[in-house]
Design an enzyme around this catalytic site. Structure first.
Site, short mmCIF file in Angstrom:
data_model
loop_
_atom_site.label_atom_id
_atom_site.label_comp_id
_atom_site.label_asym_id
_atom_site.label_seq_id
_atom_site.Cartn_x
_atom_site.Cartn_y
_atom_site.Cartn_z
N ASP A 1 63.10 130.68 74.18
CA ASP A 1 62.83 129.27 73.98
C ASP A 1 63.33 128.54 75.23
O ASP A 1 64.48 128.69 75.62
CB ASP A 1 63.62 128.79 72.75
CG ASP A 1 62.90 127.69 71.99
OD1 ASP A 1 62.51 126.71 72.65
OD2 ASP A 1 62.76 127.81 70.76
N ASP B 1 59.74 124.04 74.56
CA ASP B 1 60.05 122.98 73.60
C ASP B 1 59.40 121.67 74.01
O ASP B 1 59.43 121.29 75.19
CB ASP B 1 61.58 122.81 73.58
CG ASP B 1 62.07 121.96 72.43
OD1 ASP B 1 61.94 122.39 71.28
OD2 ASP B 1 62.62 120.86 72.69
N HIS C 1 60.81 126.53 62.31
CA HIS C 1 62.14 126.06 61.93
C HIS C 1 62.23 124.55 61.76
O HIS C 1 63.30 124.03 61.47
CB HIS C 1 63.15 126.53 62.99
CG HIS C 1 62.89 125.91 64.32
ND1 HIS C 1 61.76 126.20 65.06
CD2 HIS C 1 63.58 125.00 65.05
CE1 HIS C 1 61.78 125.49 66.18
NE2 HIS C 1 62.86 124.76 66.20
#
Ligand code: NOJ
Ligand code: CA
Length: 531
Positions: A99, A201, A325
């Site tokens: 990530d 992200d 998530h």
């Protein structure tokens, strides 16, 4: 090109590292824990693991506030643990995706500390500093995700800094060439270590309007929606110049063989597909979240698939996501029985599927008592259902203490049914959703029609959605009953008959099918067509 890259035929599995497996009894998952569970992932049959952030972080947003882009938080382990994990992933023929969080760092990152130290600091423009409005108020009306204004005043230097998320997550200034270079160096640091790609992200956030114009009000906002949605994010996100930045990241990845760039993007379809890049020089896979927001109806899903297929640029590879998530779990959104249909849909559509850990055991959202809430969004805007803890609870592995997740106290509670709903139990039950996931994954790996074949819409009738996947002479018909009543799946007129390859109920494989076949409520079938 179609299907020739590993990330085109592969299946991605997302791990939220705090919740996968704890190896040292502190109640929080870690890298060594993930390493201990690799045989399970190999058994399941996935190709690539994406791990949410494990870098040093004050954990204001559970790792999405990074204080050092090139390290490991001691809570999760060490760089040596990371290297061991990567080696073991590769030894099993799997890939590892990290990530990458370029939009903002932690306010504890040394870059931000320098930046806020004075207006003349060489790193001042690494972040977004603006003078107050004439009345001392913030420079514009932009709002923060998770509630409140997006500007925080720094009394020492007399300016505001911008943060699209928490005040502890100041946005980096991607108009600064030094920032871009420093962040490309971060990518190279991990690529040199051998990682196979990145999930980036909030990639659509990186560039902001140069003039910092006010965002317009959102006419569709009503109380009960997140406060950020009072405004349309017109000037704070998805600016035209973002695509140069994405291309720059992509160029770094392209200087290494076979790496993948995945972008987290919540935008309407026509804006989303722009992230492939005009010449496909953007993200390989702009995450396609449409199934997350779709009403769970045959007609709606069929429409989404058709529109997505039509909107993809030539050569752009599709992908599908059911949950992550930040979202409610699929079994909670659609129902435990319907989650099997969702699994069959995810693994038979054209494009790379991403699986969120726990979906394969049918995990539902876990209610979190008020005194155990962790998520800052729930703390800032309580009681409205925005909190993400319910979808981040520990993976249930086996009967026993904390379902085998930890020997200590888990950081979030486990699912109430964890003594039954766990990997060990479901593995032993050959009709379980876990076994269904595994069969679907195996089928996808062995049937080129599923991983690279053409998508052909068949029909929608009431609660039934049917489509074909075709590769050469091979034709697979997928029929999904989204409803609570039986439905009749009709084979195409030019098919002589067929054979059931898989039912979501796992009880009629091999059955021969003539012109029609009855689908039970919430049943899906994959039928290999003859002739
Ligand atoms: C998106 C991530 O998926 C989410 O968990 C996080 O809170 C925000 N970006 C901020 O990094
Ligand atoms: Ca631990």
């Amino acid at each position: 090109m179609a299907g020739s890259q590993w990330w085109q035929h592969g299946i991605v599995y997302q791990i939220y590292p705090r919740s996968f497996q704890d190896s040292n009894g502190d109640g929080i998952g870690d890298l060594t824990g993930i390493r201990q569970r690799l045989d399970y992932l190999a058994w399941l049959g996935i190709d690539a693991i994406w791990i949410s952030p494990f870098y040093p972080s004050p954990m204001a947003d559970f790792g999405y506030d990074i204080a050092d882009y090139c390290g490991i938080d001691p809570m999760f382990g060490t760089l040596e643990d990371f290297d061991r994990l990567l080696a073991d992933v590769h030894a099993r023929g799997m890939k590892l995706i990290l990530d990458f969080v370029p939009n903002h760092s932690s306010s504890e990152h040394p870059w931000f500390k320098e930046s806020r130290s004075s207006r003349d600091d060489p790193k001042r423009d690494w972040y977004i500093w603006r003078d107050p409005a004439p009345d001392g108020e913030p420079p514009n009306n932009w709002l923060a995700n998770f509630g409140g204004p997006a500007w925080t005043f720094d009394a020492a230097t007399g300016q505001y800094y911008y943060h699209a998320f928490l005040p502890e997550q100041p946005d980096l200034n991607w108009r600064s060439p030094q920032v871009r270079e420093a962040m490309c160096d971060v990518l190279r640091f991990w690529l040199d270590r051998g990682v196979d790609g990145f999930r980036v992200d909030v990639i659509w956030h990186l560039m902001k309007d140069e003039q910092f114009r006010d965002n317009p009000p959102n006419p569709g906002w009503h109380p009960g929606m997140p406060s950020i949605d009072r405004l349309l994010q017109h000037y704070s996100c998805d600016r035209p110049d973002i695509h140069d930045v994405v291309a720059q990241m992509r160029a770094v990845l392209d200087s290494y063989p076979e790496r993948v760039l995945i972008g987290e993007i919540y935008l309407p379809l026509e804006r989303l597909v722009a992230y492939y890049g005009e010449q496909l020089e953007g993200a390989h896979l702009p995450f396609n979240f449409q199934l997350i927001f779709a009403a769970w109806k045959a007609e709606e899903i069929a429409r989404i698939v058709a529109e997505y297929e039509a909107a993809l640029p030539a050569g752009g590879w599709p992908n599908w996501v059911l949950s992550n998530h930040d979202q409610k779990r699929i079994a909670t959104r659609v129902g435990v029985a319907e989650a099997r249909i969702a699994a069959m849909l995810l693994l038979t559509l054209r494009g790379t599927p991403t699986l969120y850990y726990g979906s394969e055991v049918g995990l539902e959202d876990v209610p979190i008592p008020a005194d155990r809430v962790q998520d800052p969004w729930e703390k800032n805007e309580p009681g409205l259902g925005f909190g993400r803890d319910p979808a981040r609870t520990p993976m249930p592995w086996a009967p026993g203490h904390a379902a085998g997740f930890t020997t200590g106290t888990p950081w979030l509670p486990l699912n109430a049914d964890c003594q039954e709903r766990n990997v060990e139990r479901l593995k032993a039950d050959d009709r379980s959703i876990l076994c269904l996931y595994r069969r679907l994954i195996q089928l996808r790996r062995t049937e080129p029609a599923l991983d690279r074949g053409a998508y052909v819409h068949a029909h929608v009738e009431g609660d039934l959605f049917a489509y074909e996947r075709r590769h050469g002479d091979r034709r697979l018909l997928v029929g999904l009953n989204f409803g609570h009543n039986p439905q009749t799946l009709t084979l195409p007129a030019d098919a002589a008959g067929g054979r059931v390859l898989l039912s979501t109920h796992l009880d009629r494989e091999g059955a021969m099918v003539a012109q029609t076949v009855a689908l039970r409520p919430a049943e899906g079938l994959i039928v290999a067509l003859d002739g």
